[in-house]
Design a protein around this motif. Structure first.
Motif, PDB file in Angstrom:
ATOM      1  N   LEU A 148       0.641  -1.249   0.392  1.00 39.39           N
ATOM      2  CA  LEU A 148      -0.022  -0.321  -0.163  1.00 39.39           C
ATOM      3  C   LEU A 148       1.026   1.554   0.399  1.00 39.39           C
TER       4      LEU A 148
ATOM      5  N   GLU B 239      -0.814   4.609  -0.939  1.00 39.77           N
ATOM      6  CA  GLU B 239      -1.123   6.311  -1.160  1.00 39.77           C
ATOM      7  C   GLU B 239      -1.617   6.818  -0.089  1.00 39.77           C
ATOM      8  N   GLU B 240      -1.746   8.204  -0.402  1.00 34.09           N
ATOM      9  CA  GLU B 240      -2.663   8.478   0.975  1.00 34.09           C
ATOM     10  C   GLU B 240      -3.784   8.232   1.908  1.00 34.09           C
ATOM     11  N   THR B 241      -4.978   7.826   0.754  1.00 38.06           N
ATOM     12  CA  THR B 241      -6.565   7.094   2.143  1.00 38.06           C
ATOM     13  C   THR B 241      -5.850   5.708   1.071  1.00 38.06           C
TER      14      THR B 241
ATOM     15  N   GLN C  57      -7.719   6.025  -1.818  1.00 38.03           N
ATOM     16  CA  GLN C  57      -7.320   7.023  -3.164  1.00 38.03           C
ATOM     17  C   GLN C  57      -6.142   4.956  -3.778  1.00 38.03           C
ATOM     18  N   ASP C  58      -6.212   4.473  -3.096  1.00 35.81           N
ATOM     19  CA  ASP C  58      -5.059   3.009  -2.680  1.00 35.81           C
ATOM     20  C   ASP C  58      -6.221   1.745  -3.241  1.00 35.81           C
TER      21      ASP C  58
ATOM     22  N   PHE D 141      -6.494   2.854  -7.429  1.00 38.62           N
ATOM     23  CA  PHE D 141      -5.447   3.325  -7.888  1.00 38.62           C
ATOM     24  C   PHE D 141      -5.652   2.200  -9.003  1.00 38.62           C
TER      25      PHE D 141
ATOM     26  N   LYS E 184      -8.093   3.409 -11.811  1.00 37.91           N
ATOM     27  CA  LYS E 184      -7.679   4.727 -12.238  1.00 37.91           C
ATOM     28  C   LYS E 184      -6.805   3.924 -13.389  1.00 37.91           C
ATOM     29  N   ASN E 185      -5.418   3.475 -13.611  1.00 40.62           N
ATOM     30  CA  ASN E 185      -5.009   2.625 -14.328  1.00 40.62           C
ATOM     31  C   ASN E 185      -5.398   2.105 -15.769  1.00 40.62           C
TER      32      ASN E 185
ATOM     33  N   SER F 241      -5.048   7.441   6.384  1.00 36.37           N
ATOM     34  CA  SER F 241      -4.577   6.426   5.570  1.00 36.37           C
ATOM     35  C   SER F 241      -3.873   5.460   5.863  1.00 36.37           C
TER      36      SER F 241
END
Lengths: 287, 286
Positions: free
Chosen positions: A96, A98-100, A103-104, A107, A110-111, A140
């Motif tokens: 892991l 990412e910031e949150t 978001q993780d 990821f 999104k890609n 987080s």
């Protein structure tokens, strides 16, 4: 159509004194919608094999076909293959970054080029499947416990909605409660999405409770690939290749050998109990 | 003196990010007898690892006290002595190995302690033989399996000649074969060398092999007894997120159906014995 492996061989360090054949002429088909348990002791080639299934490793010889298409042919888009065959590594909680938590999990999708409502839907659905609580999403990932982080990592792969989800020892190092929680969540995911799941595990009990079919690897070859019943029936052979069969299987195997009227293919406690009570019921009637 | 470790009314708390106090150990009293093999069970977050870290002064109690062979762990002047008497082995073998050659890794602590080279040689060889890794003494650690690495980590502790070894889930990251190797090593140390062993584990089949089992839940000592006593309490163990061995569970489940069977069956042999009796009765009845 599923995934087909044809005469797959993988060798390390070719041409050096350390040359080793990790996977040796393996052919098998993974049908759509199954849960398959993958077992084998360390060094049996099971991890090497699964890393081929989404093209992380390239076979020395042989082919991997996804829906009939060779994943390493020129026409094939390896990136697209990785979206279809999702791989959760051992101890994924260390990946892991990412910031949150949200978001993780986002990821991967999104890609894939997703955004907006579809991205949000995927994150929320994957979070639900993996047992990630809503209250964690804006935290987080590093504030969470080890078991919680692992569920976030699994959600991150589920969010890509892969047709085939491969998990390499998803319960390693967890306590019984955490283990049951994660296995229960994976089963729910399978039941709702009907997607194929490959579960690599050292725990015969978990595989027996969880899988439709079992793939047993030994010395780079397929030792067995069959239903749970048929595989655990060979308990003596499994022990000979240094795998441990469930305690209950050993006990029933022993009793069956001594010609007690019990089935020899018992591997879970509920099944053992059911069979014994049936026998006892009969005994009482005769008495 | 019969006790090697005495924890008396130990309380420990962490401060969370929101400055909340999290009580991890809540008035725990426990003593470990010389030469015994004690298993500590509890789910993740129960406080069992925190307790173990009090046994060689990695953590100090917030209130209460811990005595190691009579030495108070808060006494900084005795810290060296305490750590030499009680050694610790952790979960991840890769985090515990520092050198590039097996025997150098085992010698690491002794070199730091300033032990004489000849004595180091003797102790390293002996420790590697004790864990059956002597043949691998000149290997690089990365060439070893998880179980082998963990045995090297144990050898590193043994070389310091501790009276007690505390192992914090030493088999959690190992495959079944590695687990068997490490457990066999631990048992041999306990039986043949008389080393006191405190084993923190999630695996019930490991706890079954010890002399005594304690269960920690929510920072409190919940149960303390022989494996047979502890594993008779199937419902309670399940309530606190622990399993029981399959054979124990089966006999327990059959008892719940009204069959007259013994409590706390622990091994495959015992289970087979109980079932044989049961099945023989049917035959006679039939």
């Amino acid at each position: 159509m599923g995934l087909t492996v044809e005469h797959l061989t993988y060798q390390y360090s070719i041409g050096t004194p350390f040359q080793k054949t990790a996977v040796d002429d393996v052919s098998l088909t993974i049908d759509d919608g199954e849960i398959i348990g993958v077992i084998g002791h360390t060094g049996s080639g099971k991890s090497t094999l699964i890393q081929h299934l989404n093209g992380l490793l390239k076979p020395t010889s042989g082919r991997i076909l996804l829906d009939g298409q060779d994943i390493f042919s020129d026409k094939s888009d390896l990136r697209a293959v990785r979206f279809q065959v999702g791989l959760v590594f051992q101890y994924p909680e260390y990946q892991l970054f990412e910031e949150t938590v949200y978001q993780d999990i986002a990821f991967g999708p999104k890609n894939m080029g997703l955004d907006g409502d579809e991205l949000d839907r995927r994150v929320m659905e994957a979070a639900h499947f993996a047992g990630v609580h809503d209250t964690w999403l804006q935290k987080s990932p590093f504030e969470l416990s080890g078991g919680q982080k692992r569920r976030v990592a699994i959600a991150g792969v589920m969010a890509m909605e892969p047709k085939i989800l491969i998990l390499d020892e998803p319960t390693a190092g967890l306590d019984p409660h955490g283990r049951n929680k994660i296995l229960g969540k994976i089963r729910e995911y399978h039941e709702e999405t009907k997607n194929t799941v490959l579960l690599v595990s050292h725990s015969m009990e978990d595989v027996a409770n969880f899988a439709d079919r079992v793939l047993v690897m030994n010395e780079g070859k397929v030792f067995a690939y069959d239903t749970v019943e048929n595989v655990f029936r060979r308990s003596e052979e499994l022990k000979a290749i240094r795998l441990s069969v469930p305690q209950i299987t050993n006990v029933f195997h022993q009793l069956a050998e001594e010609r007690y009227p019990v089935p020899s293919n018992v591997y879970t406690v509920p099944y053992a109990k059911k069979k014994l009570l049936e026998l006892l019921g009969k005994g009482e009637q005769h008495a | 003196m019969n006790e090697i470790i005495q924890a008396e009314h130990v309380t420990f708390e962490y401060r969370s990010e929101e400055e909340r106090q999290l009580l991890v150990l809540d008035d725990v009293s426990l003593s470990v007898k010389k030469g015994e093999f004690l298993s500590v069970l509890g789910h993740n977050g129960s406080g069992k690892s925190t307790l173990a870290k009090h046994f060689n002064a990695i953590l100090l109690p917030k209130s209460g006290k811990v005595l190691v062979e009579g030495m108070d762990t808060t006494d900084e002047e005795r810290l060296f002595d305490i750590r030499q008497r009680v050694g610790m082995v952790f979960q991840n073998p890769d985090n515990q190995i520092v050198a590039t050659i097996v025997e150098e890794d085992v010698a690491f602590a002794l070199e730091n302690l300033g032990v004489e080279p000849k004595e180091i040689r003797r102790r390293v060889d002996q420790a590697l033989k004790d864990v059956e890794m002597y043949d691998f003494r000149e290997h690089a650690p990365h060439q070893l399996s998880g179980g082998q690495k963990q045995r090297v980590a144990i050898a590193g502790i043994l070389a310091m000649r501790p009276d007690c070894i505390v192992l914090d889930e030493p088999t959690a990251m190992l495959d079944p074969k590695g687990r068997r190797e490490v457990l066999k090593t631990i048992r041999a140390l306990n039986r043949e060398h008389g080393t006191t062993v405190v084993l923190i584990t999630h695996y019930m089949d490991e706890a079954v092999q010890s002399d005594r089992v304690v269960v920690i839940d929510h920072g409190k000592l919940l149960l303390d007894g022989t494996p047979r006593e502890i594993f008779s309490q199937v419902e309670l163990l399940k309530e606190v997120g622990l399993d029981v061995p399959q054979v124990t569970e089966l006999i327990y489940e059959l008892k719940q159906e009204g069959l007259d069977l013994p409590d706390g069956v622990l091994t495959e042999d015992e289970c087979a014995g109980v079932l044989r009796n049961l099945l023989d009765q049917i035959k006679k009845g039939g």
